[in-house]
Design a protein around this motif. Structure first.
Motif, PDB file in Angstrom:
ATOM      1  N   THR A 193      28.209  12.366  14.393  1.00 49.73           N
ATOM      2  CA  THR A 193      27.922  11.768  15.692  1.00 49.73           C
ATOM      3  C   THR A 193      28.852  10.579  15.895  1.00 49.73           C
ATOM      4  O   THR A 193      29.110   9.813  14.964  1.00 49.73           O
ATOM      5  CB  THR A 193      26.469  11.290  15.781  1.00 49.73           C
ATOM      6  OG1 THR A 193      26.195  10.389  14.695  1.00 49.73           O
ATOM      7  CG2 THR A 193      25.507  12.460  15.719  1.00 49.73           C
ATOM      8  N   PHE A 194      29.356  10.425  17.096  1.00 50.03           N
ATOM      9  CA  PHE A 194      30.187   9.269  17.407  1.00 50.03           C
ATOM     10  C   PHE A 194      29.307   8.023  17.422  1.00 50.03           C
ATOM     11  O   PHE A 194      28.197   8.036  17.952  1.00 50.03           O
ATOM     12  CB  PHE A 194      30.869   9.440  18.763  1.00 50.03           C
ATOM     13  CG  PHE A 194      32.059  10.344  18.726  1.00 50.03           C
ATOM     14  CD1 PHE A 194      33.316   9.852  18.382  1.00 50.03           C
ATOM     15  CD2 PHE A 194      31.927  11.689  19.020  1.00 50.03           C
ATOM     16  CE1 PHE A 194      34.416  10.692  18.348  1.00 50.03           C
ATOM     17  CE2 PHE A 194      33.025  12.530  18.991  1.00 50.03           C
ATOM     18  CZ  PHE A 194      34.272  12.034  18.654  1.00 50.03           C
TER      19      PHE A 194
ATOM     20  N   PHE B  35      38.163  16.444  17.412  1.00 52.68           N
ATOM     21  CA  PHE B  35      36.982  15.652  17.763  1.00 52.68           C
ATOM     22  C   PHE B  35      36.612  15.785  19.230  1.00 52.68           C
ATOM     23  O   PHE B  35      35.434  15.714  19.581  1.00 52.68           O
ATOM     24  CB  PHE B  35      37.219  14.179  17.413  1.00 52.68           C
ATOM     25  CG  PHE B  35      37.038  13.872  15.955  1.00 52.68           C
ATOM     26  CD1 PHE B  35      35.769  13.798  15.397  1.00 52.68           C
ATOM     27  CD2 PHE B  35      38.132  13.677  15.139  1.00 52.68           C
ATOM     28  CE1 PHE B  35      35.592  13.527  14.053  1.00 52.68           C
ATOM     29  CE2 PHE B  35      37.967  13.398  13.787  1.00 52.68           C
ATOM     30  CZ  PHE B  35      36.698  13.325  13.245  1.00 52.68           C
ATOM     31  N   ASN B  36      37.610  15.930  20.106  1.00 52.23           N
ATOM     32  CA  ASN B  36      37.328  16.057  21.537  1.00 52.23           C
ATOM     33  C   ASN B  36      36.371  14.956  22.000  1.00 52.23           C
ATOM     34  O   ASN B  36      35.385  15.204  22.721  1.00 52.23           O
ATOM     35  CB  ASN B  36      36.743  17.430  21.857  1.00 52.23           C
ATOM     36  CG  ASN B  36      36.737  17.721  23.349  1.00 52.23           C
ATOM     37  OD1 ASN B  36      37.573  17.222  24.096  1.00 52.23           O
ATOM     38  ND2 ASN B  36      35.777  18.515  23.797  1.00 52.23           N
ATOM     39  N   GLY B  37      36.648  13.740  21.520  1.00 46.94           N
ATOM     40  CA  GLY B  37      35.809  12.604  21.843  1.00 46.94           C
ATOM     41  C   GLY B  37      36.580  11.311  21.642  1.00 46.94           C
ATOM     42  O   GLY B  37      37.774  11.328  21.339  1.00 46.94           O
ATOM     43  N   PRO B  38      35.926  10.177  21.764  1.00 49.26           N
ATOM     44  CA  PRO B  38      36.610   8.881  21.734  1.00 49.26           C
ATOM     45  C   PRO B  38      37.060   8.465  20.333  1.00 49.26           C
ATOM     46  O   PRO B  38      36.269   7.963  19.529  1.00 49.26           O
ATOM     47  CB  PRO B  38      35.554   7.920  22.287  1.00 49.26           C
ATOM     48  CG  PRO B  38      34.245   8.560  21.952  1.00 49.26           C
ATOM     49  CD  PRO B  38      34.476  10.038  22.020  1.00 49.26           C
TER      50      PRO B  38
ATOM     51  N   GLU C  67      42.630  14.460  17.808  1.00 44.66           N
ATOM     52  CA  GLU C  67      42.107  14.478  19.186  1.00 44.66           C
ATOM     53  C   GLU C  67      41.592  15.868  19.538  1.00 44.66           C
ATOM     54  O   GLU C  67      40.541  16.019  20.163  1.00 44.66           O
ATOM     55  CB  GLU C  67      43.204  14.061  20.164  1.00 44.66           C
ATOM     56  CG  GLU C  67      43.455  12.570  20.232  1.00 44.66           C
ATOM     57  CD  GLU C  67      44.552  12.217  21.216  1.00 44.66           C
ATOM     58  OE1 GLU C  67      44.561  11.076  21.702  1.00 44.66           O
ATOM     59  OE2 GLU C  67      45.417  13.082  21.493  1.00 44.66           O
TER      60      GLU C  67
END
Length: 237
Positions: free
Chosen positions: A225-226, A9-12, A6
């Motif tokens: 990229t997510f 990545f600091n993302g979903p 978490e």
């Protein structure tokens, strides 16, 4: 694992596809499945995988018998590969690392937790200096202690580990995990104020090569990229 990923990545995380190499009976994978889009666990131990399949059922969770040195999945399939305390059990750790590199998407991450050969007590057999002494003596040592017929595990030193993962970009979380145990879930090992914790801080800051283990994120070169996690089991694509 989740706290570190978490933070990185600091993302979903719910959009990410995970492969756990050396899943055993699936306890870790069941936990990960609550945080990630899909989780696939593999292990060469058929009995363990059968237990995982029976006990850890979830729509986004999959288990397969598999060889870490020859992953039966298409290249660039996973966003994250978990390889935690596995390398020393594999006959050819370099081949395993190459396979992990192959199945990761560009910019993908391998969560790599690894023990250092230079450890006082070998945790698999609870024998002092077992991983440090020459292999021929180590085989005799485990037999004399009544632990096993042979010492199969092969640990690397800090420098050997660095060489092993050199095809990746290394993002080191070892020091962060020691200095911030509450944030990264390591407080159970490093309770505040204890001598063990003070020693760990001293070693990670001044004698890093002597740390008993490391937590590294291994980044495959490329831009990440997510994207929405693909539905279904990745095996056989």
């Amino acid at each position: 694992m989740v706290a570190i990923l978490e933070d990185y990545f600091n993302g979903p995380l719910s959009k990410l596809r995970v492969l756990d190499v050396g899943a055993s009976t699936g306890i870790i994978d069941r936990y990960l499945s609550h945080h990630f889009g899909s989780v696939t666990g593999i292990d060469i131990d058929v009995t363990a995988i059968n237990i995982a399949y029976e006990r850890c059922r979830k729509d986004n969770l999959y288990f397969h018998y598999g060889d870490a040195m020859n992953l039966a999945v298409s290249s660039q399939t996973f966003d994250i590969v978990i390889c935690s305390q596995v390398y020393e059990h594999v006959p050819d750790a370099k081949r395993m690392i190459e396979e992990i590199y192959r199945v990761l998407r560009p910019g993908g991450i391998c969560y790599f937790a690894a023990s250092n050969r230079l450890m006082w007590n070998e945790t698999h057999y609870n024998l002092p200096l077992l991983s440090v002494i020459p292999r021929r003596i180590a085989h005799w040592y485990v037999r004399a202690a009544g632990k096993a017929d042979f010492y199969h595990e092969l640990h690397f030193s800090y420098w050997g580990l660095k060489n092993l993962v050199r095809i990746f970009e290394l993002v080191d979380y070892t020091r962060k995990a020691v200095e911030n145990p509450d944030q990264f879930g390591t407080a159970y090992m490093l309770p505040p104020g204890k001598l063990k914790t003070r020693l760990a801080l001293l070693v990670v800051r001044s004698l890093y090569w002597a740390m008993p283990g490391y937590i590294w994120l291994l980044k495959k070169p490329g831009e990440f990229t997510f994207q929405q996690c693909a539905a279904g089991d990745a095996w056989g694509l």
